[in-house]
Design a protein around this motif. Sequence first.
Motif, PDB file in Angstrom:
ATOM      1  N   THR A  10       0.834  -1.195   0.000  1.00  0.00           N
ATOM      2  CA  THR A  10       0.000   0.000   0.000  1.00  0.00           C
ATOM      3  C   THR A  10       0.872   1.249   0.000  1.00  0.00           C
ATOM      4  O   THR A  10       2.073   1.179   0.244  1.00  0.00           O
ATOM      5  CB  THR A  10      -0.906   0.033   1.247  1.00  0.00           C
ATOM      6  OG1 THR A  10      -0.087   0.026   2.411  1.00  0.00           O
ATOM      7  CG2 THR A  10      -1.848  -1.145   1.289  1.00  0.00           C
ATOM      8  N   ILE A  11       0.243   2.379  -0.287  1.00  0.00           N
ATOM      9  CA  ILE A  11       0.901   3.673  -0.175  1.00  0.00           C
ATOM     10  C   ILE A  11       0.053   4.556   0.737  1.00  0.00           C
ATOM     11  O   ILE A  11      -1.072   4.192   1.085  1.00  0.00           O
ATOM     12  CB  ILE A  11       1.127   4.341  -1.549  1.00  0.00           C
ATOM     13  CG1 ILE A  11      -0.200   4.510  -2.300  1.00  0.00           C
ATOM     14  CG2 ILE A  11       2.150   3.579  -2.365  1.00  0.00           C
ATOM     15  CD1 ILE A  11      -0.070   5.272  -3.612  1.00  0.00           C
ATOM     16  N   PHE A  12       0.587   5.708   1.092  1.00  0.00           N
ATOM     17  CA  PHE A  12      -0.069   6.596   2.039  1.00  0.00           C
ATOM     18  C   PHE A  12      -0.099   8.010   1.470  1.00  0.00           C
ATOM     19  O   PHE A  12       0.761   8.393   0.684  1.00  0.00           O
ATOM     20  CB  PHE A  12       0.690   6.597   3.375  1.00  0.00           C
ATOM     21  CG  PHE A  12       0.792   5.216   3.959  1.00  0.00           C
ATOM     22  CD1 PHE A  12      -0.139   4.779   4.872  1.00  0.00           C
ATOM     23  CD2 PHE A  12       1.804   4.353   3.576  1.00  0.00           C
ATOM     24  CE1 PHE A  12      -0.064   3.499   5.401  1.00  0.00           C
ATOM     25  CE2 PHE A  12       1.887   3.076   4.091  1.00  0.00           C
ATOM     26  CZ  PHE A  12       0.947   2.644   5.005  1.00  0.00           C
ATOM     27  N   ARG A  13      -1.106   8.790   1.889  1.00  0.00           N
ATOM     28  CA  ARG A  13      -1.174  10.199   1.506  1.00  0.00           C
ATOM     29  C   ARG A  13      -1.674  10.995   2.697  1.00  0.00           C
ATOM     30  O   ARG A  13      -2.233  10.442   3.638  1.00  0.00           O
ATOM     31  CB  ARG A  13      -2.063  10.413   0.292  1.00  0.00           C
ATOM     32  CG  ARG A  13      -3.522  10.167   0.522  1.00  0.00           C
ATOM     33  CD  ARG A  13      -4.311  10.404  -0.776  1.00  0.00           C
ATOM     34  NE  ARG A  13      -5.678  10.011  -0.633  1.00  0.00           N
ATOM     35  CZ  ARG A  13      -6.660  10.823  -0.243  1.00  0.00           C
ATOM     36  NH1 ARG A  13      -6.395  12.093   0.021  1.00  0.00           N
ATOM     37  NH2 ARG A  13      -7.895  10.393  -0.136  1.00  0.00           N
ATOM     38  N   THR A  77       5.892   4.737   2.813  1.00  0.00           N
ATOM     39  CA  THR A  77       5.796   4.060   4.098  1.00  0.00           C
ATOM     40  C   THR A  77       4.937   4.866   5.068  1.00  0.00           C
ATOM     41  O   THR A  77       4.858   6.087   4.973  1.00  0.00           O
ATOM     42  CB  THR A  77       7.188   3.857   4.749  1.00  0.00           C
ATOM     43  OG1 THR A  77       7.741   5.138   5.058  1.00  0.00           O
ATOM     44  CG2 THR A  77       8.124   3.073   3.838  1.00  0.00           C
ATOM     45  N   ARG A  78       4.332   4.158   6.007  1.00  0.00           N
ATOM     46  CA  ARG A  78       3.516   4.808   7.028  1.00  0.00           C
ATOM     47  C   ARG A  78       4.384   5.731   7.883  1.00  0.00           C
ATOM     48  O   ARG A  78       3.985   6.834   8.218  1.00  0.00           O
ATOM     49  CB  ARG A  78       2.843   3.758   7.911  1.00  0.00           C
ATOM     50  CG  ARG A  78       1.957   4.350   8.991  1.00  0.00           C
ATOM     51  CD  ARG A  78       1.430   3.296   9.968  1.00  0.00           C
ATOM     52  NE  ARG A  78       0.891   2.134   9.315  1.00  0.00           N
ATOM     53  CZ  ARG A  78      -0.376   1.995   8.926  1.00  0.00           C
ATOM     54  NH1 ARG A  78      -1.233   2.985   9.126  1.00  0.00           N
ATOM     55  NH2 ARG A  78      -0.785   0.896   8.353  1.00  0.00           N
ATOM     56  N   ARG A  84       5.942  13.401   8.284  1.00  0.00           N
ATOM     57  CA  ARG A  84       5.521  14.630   7.614  1.00  0.00           C
ATOM     58  C   ARG A  84       4.266  15.188   8.282  1.00  0.00           C
ATOM     59  O   ARG A  84       4.138  16.393   8.484  1.00  0.00           O
ATOM     60  CB  ARG A  84       5.286  14.352   6.132  1.00  0.00           C
ATOM     61  CG  ARG A  84       4.949  15.553   5.276  1.00  0.00           C
ATOM     62  CD  ARG A  84       5.886  16.739   5.406  1.00  0.00           C
ATOM     63  NE  ARG A  84       7.260  16.474   5.177  1.00  0.00           N
ATOM     64  CZ  ARG A  84       8.031  17.060   4.272  1.00  0.00           C
ATOM     65  NH1 ARG A  84       7.523  17.960   3.465  1.00  0.00           N
ATOM     66  NH2 ARG A  84       9.300  16.791   4.188  1.00  0.00           N
ATOM     67  N   ALA A  85       3.338  14.329   8.671  1.00  0.00           N
ATOM     68  CA  ALA A  85       2.118  14.764   9.363  1.00  0.00           C
ATOM     69  C   ALA A  85       2.465  15.449  10.688  1.00  0.00           C
ATOM     70  O   ALA A  85       1.888  16.482  11.031  1.00  0.00           O
ATOM     71  CB  ALA A  85       1.198  13.573   9.608  1.00  0.00           C
ATOM     72  N   ARG A  86       3.423  14.897  11.407  1.00  0.00           N
ATOM     73  CA  ARG A  86       3.865  15.478  12.681  1.00  0.00           C
ATOM     74  C   ARG A  86       4.398  16.894  12.470  1.00  0.00           C
ATOM     75  O   ARG A  86       4.138  17.800  13.266  1.00  0.00           O
ATOM     76  CB  ARG A  86       4.941  14.573  13.295  1.00  0.00           C
ATOM     77  CG  ARG A  86       4.931  14.509  14.774  1.00  0.00           C
ATOM     78  CD  ARG A  86       5.898  13.503  15.394  1.00  0.00           C
ATOM     79  NE  ARG A  86       6.692  12.653  14.528  1.00  0.00           N
ATOM     80  CZ  ARG A  86       6.377  11.391  14.212  1.00  0.00           C
ATOM     81  NH1 ARG A  86       5.290  10.841  14.681  1.00  0.00           N
ATOM     82  NH2 ARG A  86       7.159  10.678  13.428  1.00  0.00           N
TER      83      ARG A  86
END
Length: 130
Positions: A10-13, A77-78, A84-86
């Motif tokens: 899977t990928i993440f966004r 990757t998660r 980046r979210a942090r």
Amino acid sequence: MKNLYYNRGTIFRLEVTYPAASLREYEERDAETESIETFTELDPNWKPEGWEASADWVERFHTDRFFWPAVKPFYNTRSTANERARLFRKYGATVVVRQSRPIEWEYTEAEVLARRVRELEDQLATALLR
């Protein structure tokens, strides 16, 4: 040869919601229709409360102005997506990390067979070394 599918994970966004104070609206008039359209963009003069450019920031980015980090279309990757979210959250944004469904990449039958041959060769080489 027919095409086969191989699951590759899977990928993440990121879904980023910027603080309301960091946005500004502006209007543009369409010359032909005389209609006015309103747009929203990030305010280049906004900065997080209490934020001041550090010497490291100025040295790295050659400016003392705040700007938001870039958002990539996807992350492999998660952990990278969460890092980046942090960073966005540190500056006051709300972020949701989304994970895709399993991705299937299309391969030809010959490609799948070649991959399997490589896997078997690796297994044989490992067994012979024991």
